[in-house]
Motif scaffolding. Structure first.
Motif, PDB file in Angstrom:
ATOM      1  N   ASP A 170     -11.144   5.150 -23.673  1.00 49.46           N
ATOM      2  CA  ASP A 170     -10.228   4.757 -24.428  1.00 49.46           C
ATOM      3  C   ASP A 170      -9.483   3.944 -23.863  1.00 49.46           C
ATOM      4  O   ASP A 170      -8.926   2.932 -24.451  1.00 49.46           O
ATOM      5  CB  ASP A 170      -9.761   5.902 -25.381  1.00 49.46           C
ATOM      6  N   ASN A 171      -8.658   4.277 -22.418  1.00 48.80           N
ATOM      7  CA  ASN A 171      -7.675   3.745 -21.974  1.00 48.80           C
ATOM      8  C   ASN A 171      -7.737   3.896 -20.592  1.00 48.80           C
ATOM      9  O   ASN A 171      -8.129   4.577 -19.912  1.00 48.80           O
ATOM     10  CB  ASN A 171      -6.213   4.439 -22.266  1.00 48.80           C
ATOM     11  N   ILE A 172      -7.228   2.773 -19.864  1.00 46.94           N
ATOM     12  CA  ILE A 172      -7.020   2.856 -18.402  1.00 46.94           C
ATOM     13  C   ILE A 172      -5.794   2.187 -18.103  1.00 46.94           C
ATOM     14  O   ILE A 172      -5.155   1.489 -18.417  1.00 46.94           O
ATOM     15  CB  ILE A 172      -8.170   1.818 -17.573  1.00 46.94           C
ATOM     16  N   LEU A 173      -4.987   3.344 -17.476  1.00 40.47           N
ATOM     17  CA  LEU A 173      -3.455   2.741 -17.050  1.00 40.47           C
ATOM     18  C   LEU A 173      -3.368   2.472 -15.428  1.00 40.47           C
ATOM     19  O   LEU A 173      -4.104   3.280 -14.506  1.00 40.47           O
ATOM     20  CB  LEU A 173      -2.759   4.042 -17.220  1.00 40.47           C
ATOM     21  N   ALA A 174      -2.854   1.512 -15.113  1.00 44.71           N
ATOM     22  CA  ALA A 174      -2.758   1.090 -13.808  1.00 44.71           C
ATOM     23  C   ALA A 174      -1.274   0.248 -13.676  1.00 44.71           C
ATOM     24  O   ALA A 174      -0.775  -0.377 -14.512  1.00 44.71           O
ATOM     25  CB  ALA A 174      -3.839   0.077 -13.417  1.00 44.71           C
ATOM     26  N   THR A 175      -0.691   0.767 -12.422  1.00 50.57           N
ATOM     27  CA  THR A 175       0.730  -0.033 -12.179  1.00 50.57           C
ATOM     28  C   THR A 175       0.472  -1.502 -11.774  1.00 50.57           C
ATOM     29  O   THR A 175      -0.523  -1.961 -11.278  1.00 50.57           O
ATOM     30  CB  THR A 175       1.228   0.865 -11.079  1.00 50.57           C
ATOM     31  N   VAL A 176       1.348  -2.138 -12.258  1.00 48.07           N
ATOM     32  CA  VAL A 176       1.568  -3.593 -12.161  1.00 48.07           C
ATOM     33  C   VAL A 176       2.416  -3.982 -11.184  1.00 48.07           C
ATOM     34  O   VAL A 176       3.651  -3.735 -11.259  1.00 48.07           O
ATOM     35  CB  VAL A 176       1.533  -4.572 -13.400  1.00 48.07           C
ATOM     36  N   GLY A 177       2.126  -4.869 -10.023  1.00 48.26           N
ATOM     37  CA  GLY A 177       3.231  -5.705  -9.373  1.00 48.26           C
ATOM     38  C   GLY A 177       3.012  -7.069  -9.374  1.00 48.26           C
ATOM     39  O   GLY A 177       3.420  -7.722 -10.559  1.00 48.26           O
ATOM     40  N   GLY A 178       2.121  -7.650  -8.516  1.00 48.79           N
ATOM     41  CA  GLY A 178       1.655  -9.022  -8.673  1.00 48.79           C
ATOM     42  C   GLY A 178       0.667  -9.263  -9.549  1.00 48.79           C
ATOM     43  O   GLY A 178       0.261 -10.117 -10.093  1.00 48.79           O
ATOM     44  N   GLY A 179       0.084  -8.099 -10.023  1.00 44.21           N
ATOM     45  CA  GLY A 179      -1.182  -8.017 -10.997  1.00 44.21           C
ATOM     46  C   GLY A 179      -2.653  -8.029 -10.573  1.00 44.21           C
ATOM     47  O   GLY A 179      -3.421  -8.128 -11.330  1.00 44.21           O
TER      48      GLY A 179
END
Length: 318
Positions: A170-179
């Motif tokens: 249902d969800n995926i969480l990921a940290t974003v810097g440059g993307g």
């Protein structure tokens, strides 16, 4: 979709030279939100970070194209380490530019591999601009940590591994810097499981991508000191990741420094796992809003384990 094809090619290209990292069920976080939560432990990847994927894919691609120009990059952390490891593995010459004040432990980690190192400047931005200019003047290949389709495709192989285990999270969480990380994962997952929510996680002290996506245009945002040094700083105005994030990321969550520190301590307590600040950002995003993940299956990308000794001491002694 061209990027989807590149991700599939990247998977074939690098799978024998990286780890397929564990995807573990976490009772702690599942109970916290009354859902099913899994941790994708890129913190246990070769070099301690997902960055090993993109760097290796890019350098193998360069070899396939029979390009004989010197590949170079500028990085004080996970990207530089992944790049150095890939050069060493492939037996090719490469060069890493570093600022004079780079953390000694990170410099030593890069020096463990057979790459040339040059120091210039006293901050990452100055070093990167110098590396780019020097590469252009010498006809070298500058390898960006995120603004490169082959780098993004390498990071996207994480999406393949996730969906091989959980077909429709249902969800995926990921940290974003440059993307680069969330663009690669999002591109693959959305094509295969369009209903999956891709959630970008950023520290409040360095939120340039989320601010830009919400504004619908590039916004330069001052970056303040953060435990999430792996995602700190902005992104290039013309980066291909900006358009990808606008298209693929369903929502952003911003996290305070106290919340990052708490998630690092909690991972040690509940899973005996050491993680870096940028990984803590994604975990803290679920801890912050547990109700939105109730009765759902959620995957959190634990992007790296390379926390410096001084940052770890500050977290544990807080």
């Amino acid at each position: 979709m061209e990027l989807l094809k590149e991700i599939e090619q990247a998977h074939k290209r690098i799978r024998d030279d990286i780890f397929q990292t564990p995807l573990i069920y976490t009772n702690w976080l599942s109970n916290h939100c009354n859902g099913d939560v899994y941790l994708k432990l890129e913190s246990e990847q070769i070099t301690g970070s997902f960055k090993a994927r993109g760097s290796l894919n890019k350098l193998k691609w360069i070899q396939e194209q029979n390009l004989d120009s010197l590949p170079v990059t500028a990085s004080t952390g996970n990207h530089g380490l992944g790049f150095a490891r890939a050069c060493d593995l492939l037996g090719i010459k490469g060069k890493v530019f570093l600022p004079h004040n780079a953390v000694v432990s990170k410099v030593e980690s890069i020096k463990a591999f057979d790459v040339e190192i040059e120091f210039h400047g006293d901050d990452p931005y100055t070093t990167e601009m110098y590396a780019r200019k020097t590469a252009e003047e010498n006809g070298w290949i500058y390898v960006s940590p995120y603004n490169d389709s082959q780098i993004i495709a390498g990071q996207g192989t994480i999406g393949i591994e996730i969906l091989n285990a959980i077909s429709k999270p249902d969800n995926i969480l990921a940290t974003v810097g440059g993307g680069g990380l969330i663009s690669g994962i999002g591109a693959y997952v959305k094509e295969q499981s369009s209903q999956t929510n891709i959630i970008g996680c950023q520290p409040e002290n360095s939120p340039e991508m989320s601010a830009s996506v919400r504004a619908g245009e590039y916004r330069e945002v001052e970056s303040k000191p953060t435990l999430s040094d792996g995602s700190a700083g902005g992104f290039e105005r013309d980066s291909i990741t900006f358009e990808l994030c606008k298209k693929l990321v369903d929502d952003f969550v911003l996290i305070s420094e106290d919340e990052i520190a708490d998630s690092i301590r909690s991972m040690i307590k509940h899973h005996s796992k050491l993680i870096e600040g940028s990984a803590g950002v994604a975990i803290a995003s679920l801890l912050k809003q547990p109700e939105r993940f109730a009765d759902q299956t959620t995957v959190i990308i634990v992007c790296g384990a390379n926390i410096s000794e001084d940052k770890l001491q500050s977290v544990l002694c807080d």
